[in-house]
Design a protein around this motif. Structure first.
Motif, PDB file in Angstrom:
ATOM      1  N   ASP A  22      38.311 -32.789  52.931  1.00 30.47           N
ATOM      2  CA  ASP A  22      38.039 -33.891  52.008  1.00 30.47           C
ATOM      3  C   ASP A  22      37.350 -33.508  50.700  1.00 30.47           C
ATOM      4  OD1 ASP A  22      39.137 -35.518  53.942  1.00 30.47           O
ATOM      5  OD2 ASP A  22      37.209 -36.019  54.844  1.00 30.47           O
ATOM      6  N   VAL A  23      37.039 -32.239  50.490  1.00 26.62           N
ATOM      7  CA  VAL A  23      36.399 -31.851  49.231  1.00 26.62           C
ATOM      8  C   VAL A  23      37.430 -31.964  48.110  1.00 26.62           C
ATOM      9  CG1 VAL A  23      35.298 -29.997  47.929  1.00 26.62           C
ATOM     10  CG2 VAL A  23      34.709 -30.353  50.338  1.00 26.62           C
ATOM     11  N   GLY A  24      37.188 -32.903  47.189  1.00 23.17           N
ATOM     12  CA  GLY A  24      38.173 -33.148  46.147  1.00 23.17           C
ATOM     13  C   GLY A  24      37.587 -33.299  44.758  1.00 23.17           C
ATOM     14  N   SER A  25      36.303 -32.958  44.600  1.00 20.41           N
ATOM     15  CA  SER A  25      35.657 -33.099  43.293  1.00 20.41           C
ATOM     16  C   SER A  25      34.693 -31.942  43.084  1.00 20.41           C
ATOM     17  CB  SER A  25      34.927 -34.438  43.194  1.00 20.41           C
ATOM     18  OG  SER A  25      33.921 -34.534  44.206  1.00 20.41           O
ATOM     19  N   TYR A  26      34.266 -31.798  41.836  1.00 18.29           N
ATOM     20  CA  TYR A  26      33.388 -30.698  41.470  1.00 18.29           C
ATOM     21  C   TYR A  26      31.922 -31.048  41.707  1.00 18.29           C
ATOM     22  CZ  TYR A  26      37.359 -28.756  38.783  1.00 18.29           C
ATOM     23  OH  TYR A  26      38.562 -28.244  38.379  1.00 18.29           O
ATOM     24  N   VAL A  27      31.128 -29.994  41.889  1.00 21.60           N
ATOM     25  CA  VAL A  27      29.678 -30.142  41.892  1.00 21.60           C
ATOM     26  C   VAL A  27      29.172 -30.068  40.455  1.00 21.60           C
ATOM     27  CG1 VAL A  27      29.399 -29.164  44.207  1.00 21.60           C
ATOM     28  CG2 VAL A  27      29.365 -27.645  42.203  1.00 21.60           C
ATOM     29  N   GLU A  28      27.899 -30.386  40.290  1.00 22.06           N
ATOM     30  CA  GLU A  28      27.273 -30.263  38.970  1.00 22.06           C
ATOM     31  C   GLU A  28      27.344 -28.808  38.512  1.00 22.06           C
ATOM     32  OE1 GLU A  28      22.950 -31.136  36.786  1.00 22.06           O
ATOM     33  OE2 GLU A  28      23.267 -31.647  38.910  1.00 22.06           O
ATOM     34  N   GLY A  29      27.723 -28.642  37.260  1.00 19.03           N
ATOM     35  CA  GLY A  29      27.832 -27.299  36.697  1.00 19.03           C
ATOM     36  C   GLY A  29      29.258 -26.859  36.458  1.00 19.03           C
ATOM     37  N   VAL A  30      30.219 -27.546  37.100  1.00 15.87           N
ATOM     38  CA  VAL A  30      31.630 -27.256  36.836  1.00 15.87           C
ATOM     39  C   VAL A  30      32.123 -28.240  35.784  1.00 15.87           C
ATOM     40  CG1 VAL A  30      33.926 -26.984  37.813  1.00 15.87           C
ATOM     41  CG2 VAL A  30      31.913 -26.517  39.234  1.00 15.87           C
ATOM     42  N   GLU A  31      32.681 -27.736  34.732  1.00 15.61           N
ATOM     43  CA  GLU A  31      33.120 -28.596  33.637  1.00 15.61           C
ATOM     44  C   GLU A  31      34.427 -29.316  33.979  1.00 15.61           C
ATOM     45  OE1 GLU A  31      33.361 -26.439  29.989  1.00 15.61           O
ATOM     46  OE2 GLU A  31      31.271 -25.746  30.058  1.00 15.61           O
ATOM     47  N   GLY A  32      34.574 -30.517  33.444  1.00 15.09           N
ATOM     48  CA  GLY A  32      35.811 -31.270  33.612  1.00 15.09           C
ATOM     49  C   GLY A  32      35.890 -31.945  34.964  1.00 15.09           C
ATOM     50  N   SER A  33      37.114 -32.249  35.399  1.00 16.53           N
ATOM     51  CA  SER A  33      37.350 -32.895  36.677  1.00 16.53           C
ATOM     52  C   SER A  33      38.585 -32.287  37.319  1.00 16.53           C
ATOM     53  CB  SER A  33      37.531 -34.405  36.505  1.00 16.53           C
ATOM     54  OG  SER A  33      38.619 -34.673  35.634  1.00 16.53           O
ATOM     55  N   VAL A  34      38.723 -32.481  38.618  1.00 16.54           N
ATOM     56  CA  VAL A  34      39.852 -31.915  39.351  1.00 16.54           C
ATOM     57  C   VAL A  34      41.134 -32.658  38.957  1.00 16.54           C
ATOM     58  CG1 VAL A  34      40.839 -31.539  41.629  1.00 16.54           C
ATOM     59  CG2 VAL A  34      38.370 -31.266  41.277  1.00 16.54           C
ATOM     60  N   PRO A  35      42.178 -31.945  38.587  1.00 20.04           N
ATOM     61  CA  PRO A  35      43.430 -32.636  38.237  1.00 20.04           C
ATOM     62  C   PRO A  35      44.085 -33.226  39.477  1.00 20.04           C
ATOM     63  CG  PRO A  35      43.766 -30.266  38.265  1.00 20.04           C
ATOM     64  CD  PRO A  35      42.281 -30.482  38.444  1.00 20.04           C
ATOM     65  N   SER A  36      44.894 -34.233  39.288  1.00 26.72           N
ATOM     66  CA  SER A  36      45.636 -34.801  40.412  1.00 26.72           C
ATOM     67  C   SER A  36      46.688 -33.799  40.858  1.00 26.72           C
ATOM     68  CB  SER A  36      46.302 -36.113  40.004  1.00 26.72           C
ATOM     69  OG  SER A  36      47.155 -35.910  38.896  1.00 26.72           O
ATOM     70  N   SER A  37      46.863 -33.700  42.150  1.00 29.72           N
ATOM     71  CA  SER A  37      47.799 -32.700  42.684  1.00 29.72           C
ATOM     72  C   SER A  37      49.231 -33.203  42.625  1.00 29.72           C
ATOM     73  CB  SER A  37      47.425 -32.358  44.116  1.00 29.72           C
ATOM     74  OG  SER A  37      47.393 -33.513  44.909  1.00 29.72           O
TER      75      SER A  37
END
Length: 359
Positions: free
Chosen positions: A344-359
């Motif tokens: 279920d990990v689908g998003s970034y933690v603090e410190g990673v720039e931007g957001s996860v793109p849709s697959s």
């Protein structure tokens, strides 16, 4: 440094998460003969063709370690087998008297499950899936722990406080590793941030080089790559940026700014599972092993990495192995179960720039 022996009993489980051979791909046979009742035959199937580095090579290293360790086993592998052709390869091995078949990539899950139902007397093991059956287990490593340690080194080595990651496709496995790399860095450098470039494929040397140059132009001077090609690391060395590889050592390919790599060490699992099958002790379950099982490792450090950085990484490694440190402490994933972390990990933690793109 002490290590825990890997057995299915002490490995961390997370149940519920997780003719002519070689018609598809290339096959190779090795190992001792015998023919007595204790002799075992094991087959390995790889999606990509074998090279000197990468995901398939890591599994092949494990097969060779198994083969070299036991005189009672004969092993064979088929490489370059795409997911839409693998069912027939599994069937050929199962119908030819093989005792255990390993499917070494995520995409093999459904075909293996179907073949396992047809051959209940054959043992099947699938890597990085979430389905099991009475005669089919699944296995994976907590490779994010290795990336966390790479991140610790990167946090020390960066002068710009800007890290980079060149990655293939947005699935939980890869997102976990980006997050862990960043979290490791921020344990020693709270200003560290990570720029991510997605390439939408596992092997794209040209795209990997372009991605490295783009993030280097934006200031990244410590760059990790989750690609099966060493091209990203070579490009990073050309930019005098420390670089971190994946799956196998890439020291020979990466050049003088190679820092280390997250290593997939499948040998302990493969040897133990083969012994369990031979001894009649195998059972279907879900293994997700970490540093404490030796499935997860990191490579020797490159010559430009200072001794004090190596020492700090080793300290944090021991803390993870001993249960004194968790990668996810203080993050939105703290307290998540292994089942949730796996799927279920689908998003970034603090410190990673931007957001996860849709697959």
């Amino acid at each position: 440094m002490s290590r825990k022996k890997l057995t299915r009993r002490n490995a961390i489980r997370s149940a519920g998460v997780l003719g002519a051979l070689g018609l598809a791909g290339c096959s190779q046979l090795s190992g001792g003969g015998g023919g007595d009742s204790d002799q075992l035959q094991a087959a390995f199937v790889y999606q990509t063709s074998l090279g000197d580095v990468g995901w398939a090579r890591a599994h092949e290293n494990g097969r060779q370690a198994m083969d070299d360790s036991f005189d009672w086993i004969t092993t064979e592998y088929s490489d370059g087998v795409p997911g839409n052709e693998v069912r027939s390869v599994f069937e050929q091995y199962a119908s030819s008297g093989y005792d255990i078949v390993y499917g070494c990539t995520t995409e093999y899950q459904d075909p293996m499950l179907q073949v396992a139902e047809e051959y209940p007397d054959v043992t099947f093991e699938h890597c990085n899936g979430f389905e099991t059956a009475e005669n089919m287990g699944r296995y994976m490593g907590k490779f994010y722990q290795g990336w966390y340690l790479c991140g610790v080194a990167a946090g020390h080595l960066t002068e710009s406080d800007t890290l980079g990651m060149v990655v293939p496709i947005p699935i939980p496995q890869i997102i976990r590793q980006i997050n862990a790399f960043t979290l490791g860095a921020r344990t020693v450098n709270e200003d560290a941030t990570t720029k991510v470039r997605w390439l939408n494929g596992w092997a794209d040397p040209s795209g990997a080089r372009q991605a490295v140059n783009a993030i280097a132009d934006e200031g990244a001077d410590a760059i990790g790559s989750n690609m099966v090609t060493p091209a990203a690391l070579q490009a990073a060395t050309e930019r005098e940026a420390f670089n971190f590889g994946v799956n196998t050592s890439m020291a020979d390919q990466a050049g003088e700014y190679y820092a280390t790599a997250q290593i997939n060490n499948w040998a302990p699992f493969y040897k133990q599972s083969a012994k369990d099958v031979r001894n009649g002790e195998w059972s279907s379950d879900s293994l997700w092993g970490g540093l404490e099982t030796d499935i997860v490792d990191i490579d020797d450090f490159g010559p430009k990495v200072p001794d004090d950085v190596v020492s700090d990484v080793e300290t944090k490694r021991s803390e993870i192995e001993n249960g004194e440190r968790s990668v996810w402490t203080g993050t939105k994933f703290e307290g998540w179960s292994d089942a949730e972390l796996f799927s279920d990990v689908g998003s970034y933690v603090e410190g990673v720039e931007g957001s996860v793109p849709s697959s």
